[in-house]
Design a protein around this motif. Structure first.
Motif: not given
Length: 91
Positions: A48-65
């Motif tokens: 969510d860009p209103r909260f943590g959306g810019t703090a994590y890279s796309t690759a990190y989010l992809s791995g987490y997901r």
């Protein structure tokens, strides 16, 4: 499927260090006792860009997901096996 999900699938690179870190963090959270629902809520918060959306890279989010998805599939397979085994015993 949301646009973000499509972007994460397209940019999924399991050799990226950020992807590996995302998977590792999710793995640790699972084994620390966090529920899958809580982890999915955290992923939603992280994207969510209103909260943590810019703090994590796309690759990190992809791995987490990806780790959440793998664990969800494993959990489902375990429940199916238990149900099947109970059915076999009851016949």
């Amino acid at each position: 499927m949301s646009i973000l999900t499509l972007v994460l699938d397209i940019q999924d690179n399991p050799h990226d260090p950020d992807h590996i870190q995302g998977r590792a963090d999710a793995y640790d959270a699972i084994h620390d006792g966090h529920s899958l629902e809580a982890m999915e809520a955290r992923l939603e918060w992280m994207t969510d860009p209103r909260f943590g959306g810019t703090a994590y890279s796309t690759a990190y989010l992809s791995g987490y997901r990806a780790q959440i998805r793998d664990w969800t599939e494993y959990d489902h397979a375990q429940r199916v096996a238990i149900t099947h085994n109970a059915w076999e015993v009851a016949r």
